[in-house]
Design a protein around this motif. Structure first.
Motif, PDB file in Angstrom:
ATOM      1  N   SER A 261       7.147  23.566 -21.922  1.00 43.71           N
ATOM      2  CA  SER A 261       8.070  23.439 -20.995  1.00 43.71           C
ATOM      3  C   SER A 261       8.190  21.809 -20.800  1.00 43.71           C
ATOM      4  O   SER A 261       7.174  21.077 -21.241  1.00 43.71           O
ATOM      5  CB  SER A 261       7.538  23.872 -19.626  1.00 43.71           C
ATOM      6  N   GLU A 262       9.397  21.291 -20.729  1.00 42.62           N
ATOM      7  CA  GLU A 262       9.631  20.037 -20.740  1.00 42.62           C
ATOM      8  C   GLU A 262       9.967  19.769 -19.194  1.00 42.62           C
ATOM      9  O   GLU A 262      10.906  19.975 -18.750  1.00 42.62           O
ATOM     10  CB  GLU A 262      10.620  19.598 -21.669  1.00 42.62           C
ATOM     11  N   ILE A 263       9.048  18.683 -18.620  1.00 38.76           N
ATOM     12  CA  ILE A 263       9.418  18.181 -17.347  1.00 38.76           C
ATOM     13  C   ILE A 263      10.382  16.642 -17.771  1.00 38.76           C
ATOM     14  O   ILE A 263       9.278  15.672 -18.122  1.00 38.76           O
ATOM     15  CB  ILE A 263       8.356  17.951 -16.543  1.00 38.76           C
ATOM     16  N   LYS A 264      11.597  16.931 -17.659  1.00 41.27           N
ATOM     17  CA  LYS A 264      12.237  15.575 -18.078  1.00 41.27           C
ATOM     18  C   LYS A 264      12.219  14.493 -17.001  1.00 41.27           C
ATOM     19  O   LYS A 264      12.893  14.719 -15.906  1.00 41.27           O
ATOM     20  CB  LYS A 264      13.662  15.923 -18.750  1.00 41.27           C
ATOM     21  N   THR A 265      12.405  13.073 -17.546  1.00 45.92           N
ATOM     22  CA  THR A 265      12.439  12.076 -16.913  1.00 45.92           C
ATOM     23  C   THR A 265      13.896  11.945 -16.221  1.00 45.92           C
ATOM     24  O   THR A 265      13.928  11.736 -15.136  1.00 45.92           O
ATOM     25  CB  THR A 265      12.050  11.018 -17.584  1.00 45.92           C
ATOM     26  N   LYS A 266      14.922  12.375 -16.908  1.00 43.44           N
ATOM     27  CA  LYS A 266      16.472  12.160 -16.455  1.00 43.44           C
ATOM     28  C   LYS A 266      16.472  13.222 -15.387  1.00 43.44           C
ATOM     29  O   LYS A 266      17.622  12.715 -14.658  1.00 43.44           O
ATOM     30  CB  LYS A 266      17.091  12.574 -17.819  1.00 43.44           C
TER      31      LYS A 266
ATOM     32  N   SER B 129       6.289   8.087 -21.778  1.00 46.06           N
ATOM     33  CA  SER B 129       6.870   7.206 -20.805  1.00 46.06           C
ATOM     34  C   SER B 129       8.522   7.221 -20.778  1.00 46.06           C
ATOM     35  O   SER B 129       9.093   6.901 -19.790  1.00 46.06           O
ATOM     36  CB  SER B 129       6.376   5.892 -21.177  1.00 46.06           C
ATOM     37  N   LYS B 130       9.263   7.578 -21.894  1.00 53.35           N
ATOM     38  CA  LYS B 130      10.612   7.864 -22.040  1.00 53.35           C
ATOM     39  C   LYS B 130      10.990   9.033 -21.730  1.00 53.35           C
ATOM     40  O   LYS B 130      12.138   9.343 -20.748  1.00 53.35           O
ATOM     41  CB  LYS B 130      11.192   7.272 -23.079  1.00 53.35           C
ATOM     42  N   GLN B 131      10.620   9.817 -22.288  1.00 50.69           N
ATOM     43  CA  GLN B 131      11.115  11.337 -22.036  1.00 50.69           C
ATOM     44  C   GLN B 131      10.516  12.343 -20.940  1.00 50.69           C
ATOM     45  O   GLN B 131      11.234  13.131 -20.333  1.00 50.69           O
ATOM     46  CB  GLN B 131      10.755  12.211 -23.278  1.00 50.69           C
ATOM     47  N   GLY B 132       9.064  12.008 -20.500  1.00 50.35           N
ATOM     48  CA  GLY B 132       8.551  12.618 -19.335  1.00 50.35           C
ATOM     49  C   GLY B 132       7.425  13.457 -19.803  1.00 50.35           C
ATOM     50  O   GLY B 132       6.422  12.448 -20.067  1.00 50.35           O
ATOM     51  N   TYR B 133       7.092  14.724 -19.589  1.00 48.21           N
ATOM     52  CA  TYR B 133       5.982  15.082 -19.667  1.00 48.21           C
ATOM     53  C   TYR B 133       6.239  16.650 -20.339  1.00 48.21           C
ATOM     54  O   TYR B 133       7.135  17.683 -19.959  1.00 48.21           O
ATOM     55  CB  TYR B 133       4.964  15.603 -18.318  1.00 48.21           C
ATOM     56  N   LEU B 134       5.327  16.781 -21.230  1.00 49.10           N
ATOM     57  CA  LEU B 134       5.134  18.106 -22.232  1.00 49.10           C
ATOM     58  C   LEU B 134       4.155  18.871 -22.002  1.00 49.10           C
ATOM     59  O   LEU B 134       3.187  18.664 -22.057  1.00 49.10           O
ATOM     60  CB  LEU B 134       5.513  17.991 -23.585  1.00 49.10           C
ATOM     61  N   LEU B 135       4.400  20.278 -21.366  1.00 47.81           N
ATOM     62  CA  LEU B 135       3.352  21.427 -21.227  1.00 47.81           C
ATOM     63  C   LEU B 135       3.410  22.083 -22.208  1.00 47.81           C
ATOM     64  O   LEU B 135       4.440  22.764 -22.910  1.00 47.81           O
ATOM     65  CB  LEU B 135       3.696  21.751 -19.719  1.00 47.81           C
ATOM     66  N   VAL B 136       2.180  22.724 -22.843  1.00 50.21           N
ATOM     67  CA  VAL B 136       1.887  23.401 -23.733  1.00 50.21           C
ATOM     68  C   VAL B 136       1.213  24.656 -23.382  1.00 50.21           C
ATOM     69  O   VAL B 136       0.037  24.277 -22.500  1.00 50.21           O
ATOM     70  CB  VAL B 136       1.379  22.708 -24.944  1.00 50.21           C
ATOM     71  N   LYS B 137       1.697  25.916 -23.730  1.00 50.57           N
ATOM     72  CA  LYS B 137       0.827  27.113 -23.204  1.00 50.57           C
ATOM     73  C   LYS B 137       0.392  27.728 -24.696  1.00 50.57           C
ATOM     74  O   LYS B 137       1.490  28.275 -25.314  1.00 50.57           O
ATOM     75  CB  LYS B 137       1.533  27.893 -22.177  1.00 50.57           C
ATOM     76  N   VAL B 138      -0.745  28.028 -24.898  1.00 55.35           N
ATOM     77  CA  VAL B 138      -1.057  28.739 -26.157  1.00 55.35           C
ATOM     78  C   VAL B 138      -1.629  30.224 -25.331  1.00 55.35           C
ATOM     79  O   VAL B 138      -2.717  30.287 -24.858  1.00 55.35           O
ATOM     80  CB  VAL B 138      -2.127  28.168 -26.907  1.00 55.35           C
ATOM     81  N   ILE B 139      -0.873  31.064 -25.762  1.00 61.44           N
ATOM     82  CA  ILE B 139      -1.108  32.626 -25.309  1.00 61.44           C
ATOM     83  C   ILE B 139      -1.982  33.419 -26.155  1.00 61.44           C
ATOM     84  O   ILE B 139      -3.102  33.988 -25.764  1.00 61.44           O
ATOM     85  CB  ILE B 139       0.116  33.451 -25.335  1.00 61.44           C
TER      86      ILE B 139
ATOM     87  N   LEU C 273      14.795   4.407 -14.210  1.00 58.63           N
ATOM     88  CA  LEU C 273      14.058   5.022 -15.273  1.00 58.63           C
ATOM     89  C   LEU C 273      12.523   5.077 -15.353  1.00 58.63           C
ATOM     90  O   LEU C 273      11.980   5.997 -15.313  1.00 58.63           O
ATOM     91  CB  LEU C 273      14.731   4.687 -16.650  1.00 58.63           C
ATOM     92  N   GLU C 274      11.964   4.053 -15.075  1.00 53.23           N
ATOM     93  CA  GLU C 274      10.627   3.787 -15.012  1.00 53.23           C
ATOM     94  C   GLU C 274       9.970   4.547 -13.687  1.00 53.23           C
ATOM     95  O   GLU C 274       9.131   5.337 -13.921  1.00 53.23           O
ATOM     96  CB  GLU C 274      10.287   2.315 -14.848  1.00 53.23           C
ATOM     97  N   ALA C 275      10.748   4.780 -12.743  1.00 52.96           N
ATOM     98  CA  ALA C 275      10.235   5.326 -11.519  1.00 52.96           C
ATOM     99  C   ALA C 275      10.197   6.710 -11.793  1.00 52.96           C
ATOM    100  O   ALA C 275       9.605   7.470 -11.295  1.00 52.96           O
ATOM    101  CB  ALA C 275      11.027   4.852 -10.316  1.00 52.96           C
TER     102      ALA C 275
END
Length: 633
Positions: free
Chosen positions: A192-197, A568-578, A500-502
């Motif tokens: 899941s991508e939590i995107k900065t934009k 810092s540019k794109q946001g945060y990437l969550l990874v789930k290994v099932i 963008l930084e905030a």
């Protein structure tokens, strides 16, 4: 040495390439280069020995020839500093190993050498060593026994010095199985991508924050110095209007370069080779010819026996096992007598005897593809090429006069424009960087434009070649010194940057909080996972490299397992290994091959470390300037 001899045994084309490419370096090694270098300048010094430019140059040519013959590199890559450094490193390593062999007093006795050579498969006939085959192979490669045996001794000494080190690179069966499991492991995952934009609209930046950022960074928000220029170029196109090419010239060029204009035509052919050796006597050649004529008579009597007779009689091992089939080839791929015959024949036609340096060939064309290009269809192209070539020749003649005129009449470009039929052009405002791009990434012209003589005295620059066959002289029309950008110019950009930084901080904060809750077993609202996919290290199933890297870094001691990565540019990437599946075990043959590869890789690492240790103990100096200069190409 061993690879070279084995390659020689594979066919007549291989023998030709080998004689041209591998023998000078692979056979005689560094010693022959060093001994023939005389007092040449050294490109490197290894302890008390020097590697001459001559040795380096020869090794570099061999490397380029080999890579070109394999079609692996473009010319720009072959001329790159990386290739030059690779070749020099190989020469340095050979010299270091040679010194180590000498210092450690490694030795190969005559009896050891004889045992090894007589046991080589390349010289076996009917299960035992064949002196005749030995002599023939050396003769075909223009080697004397003494040179061949000296090269073999050097190879065996190098092998002796490295074998003990290589054997240290051992991996146990258990460790190999573990590595193989990890390499083949599959993971069922989702991300899941939590995107900065997505957070930008939630951010408000106050005007005083924008102003404060401007004041803090004002010294970096600079408009560089700029110029407006006028310039005049000289290129072959300036002379095209005065160039004439007659039809006779076009036809002569076509006839003289017929091989160049063969379109994409290819031939597929089979052949039977009856060889007579490099230094064959007239009697040997006559014997080979008689045998070839006898085979040809059998083929003419029954053409269907061609493949059968090739397998039985052809002395080109590489093609004989395939019924003589050589595959498809274009012009220039084969020796000329063979090519001339093959490209003059029809499908299924069998040639008479064709003599080449390798022996007598009986050729059968089995397929024709592509097409020739006739004179009438090529005439406009050839005429245009010849006109341009004449224009280039005239350009080369006039370039010096152009340079002289813009220098002697340095107050204006108009005299040169009038003399050479050019037109003075004007630019908009240009900085050094934008000007270099304007002139095809040529920084030299902008350095001249911003020089004191040109900038302050407003004189013409010298004429320089900004690209192939394109000379330019320029002069400054107007100038603006570097200055800070006004607040109004950068206000919008600063506001967007601060937003963008905030927004990035908000995205990362949400991602980190979500990761903590997920690891605590809580449900997290607003997280959109992609559809689950099963990935392994070779199959990403559409995941990015960044995501794949994080997937296999995730600790899977407890499932489902979660991990996160902040950008810092794109946001945060969550990874789930099932799910993790390590049960995909290879068969025993595959496991055995994998272990061999791991051992080989480990052995190579040990050998590389061994060579590095030799390099660190020895005093190695490299003439970097000479290495990268044209003199060493």
């Amino acid at each position: 040495m061993l690879d070279q001899i084995r390659t020689v045994a594979q066919g007549w084309v291989g023998k030709a390439l080998l004689a041209l490419i591998t023998i000078p370096f692979a056979l005689f090694g560094i010693d022959s280069y060093l001994s023939s270098a005389g007092n040449n300048v050294a490109v490197a010094k290894v302890g008390g020995n020097s590697i001459s430019v001559q040795a380096y140059d020869n090794a570099l040519k061999n490397m380029r020839n080999r890579l070109q013959s394999e079609g692996k590199f473009e010319q720009a890559q072959l001329d790159s500093p990386e290739v030059k450094s690779l070749v020099l490193d190989q020469l340095i390593n050979k010299q270091l190993l040679s010194d180590e062999i000498h210092n450690a007093k490694y030795a190969i006795s005559d009896s050891q050498l004889a045992t090894y050579v007589t046991g080589m498969p390349e010289f076996q006939k009917d299960g035992k060593f064949s002196q005749e085959l030995y002599d023939q192979t050396l003769s075909q490669n223009q080697l004397s026994p003494s040179k061949f045996e000296a090269g073999m001794r050097a190879d065996l000494l190098a092998q002796q010095a490295q074998d003990g080190i290589a054997r240290l690179g051992f991996i146990s069966n258990a460790r190999a199985d573990e590595v193989l499991k990890l390499a083949n492991q599959q993971r069922v995952v989702t991300v899941s991508e939590i995107k900065t934009k997505d957070f930008v609209d939630q951010v408000t930046v106050k005007p005083e924050e924008v102003k404060a950022y401007y004041e803090q960074h004002k010294n970096k928000l600079i408009v560089p110095e700029q110029v407006k220029i006028e310039f005049l170029s000289l290129a072959p196109v300036n002379f095209m209007r005065n160039v004439n090419v007659s039809d006779d010239e076009v036809k002569k060029y076509y006839d003289d370069n017929a091989a160049k204009f063969q379109g994409n035509e290819q031939r597929r052919a089979s052949h039977i080779l009856i060889a007579f050796g490099v230094s064959a006597t007239p009697e040997q050649k006559q014997q080979a010819k008689a045998k070839a004529e006898e085979i040809l008579a059998q083929i003419k009597k029954d053409p269907s026996k061609f493949e059968q007779l090739a397998v039985k009689n052809s002395q080109d091992p590489g093609s004989a096992v395939k019924g003589g089939d050589l595959g498809s080839f274009s012009r220039g791929a084969m020796v000329k007598p063979f090519e001339d015959a093959a490209f003059s024949m029809k499908v299924n036609q069998v040639s008479d005897l064709v003599e080449s340096e390798f022996g007598y060939h009986i050729i059968k064309v089995t397929e024709i593809s592509g097409q020739n290009a006739d004179f009438n269809s090529l005439k406009p192209q050839i005429k245009g090429d010849l006109m341009f070539q004449k224009a280039k020749d005239e350009f080369a003649k006039q370039a010096e006069a152009f340079s002289d005129l813009v220098y002697t009449q340095s107050g204006s470009l108009e005299p040169a424009a009038k003399a050479f039929g050019g037109q003075v052009q004007k630019s908009d405002w240009l900085s050094r960087e934008s000007g270099a791009k304007f002139f095809k990434n040529n920084e030299k012209i902008m350095s001249l434009i911003f020089s004191n003589e040109v900038l302050k005295d407003r004189r013409n620059t010298e004429a320089i070649e900004v690209s192939t066959d394109n000379m330019v002289s320029a002069r400054v029309v107007d100038y603006k010194p570097a200055a800070p950008k006004s607040f109004d110019e950068v206000k919008a950009g600063i506001e967007a940057l601060l937003k963008l930084e905030a927004a990035s901080k908000l995205a990362i904060s949400k991602g980190e909080a979500a990761l903590k809750d997920l690891r605590d077993g809580k449900n997290v609202a607003g997280i959109e996972w992609i559809k689950e996919v099963t990935v392994d290290r070779k199959n990403a199933q559409g995941l990015t490299d960044l995501a794949m890297n994080q997937v296999f870094k995730t600790n899977t001691a407890k499932l489902p397992a979660y991990s996160g990565l902040a950008d810092s540019k794109q946001g945060y990437l969550l990874v789930k290994v099932i799910k993790v599946d390590s049960s995909s075990l290879a068969d025993e043959e595959t496991k055995k091959a994998a272990k061999a590869q791991l051992n080989a890789a480990l052995a190579n690492e040990y050998i590389a470390a061994y060579k590095q240790s030799l390099r660190e103990k020895a005093k190695v100096t490299v003439n970097e300037k000479l290495l990268l200069s044209n003199a060493a190409k």
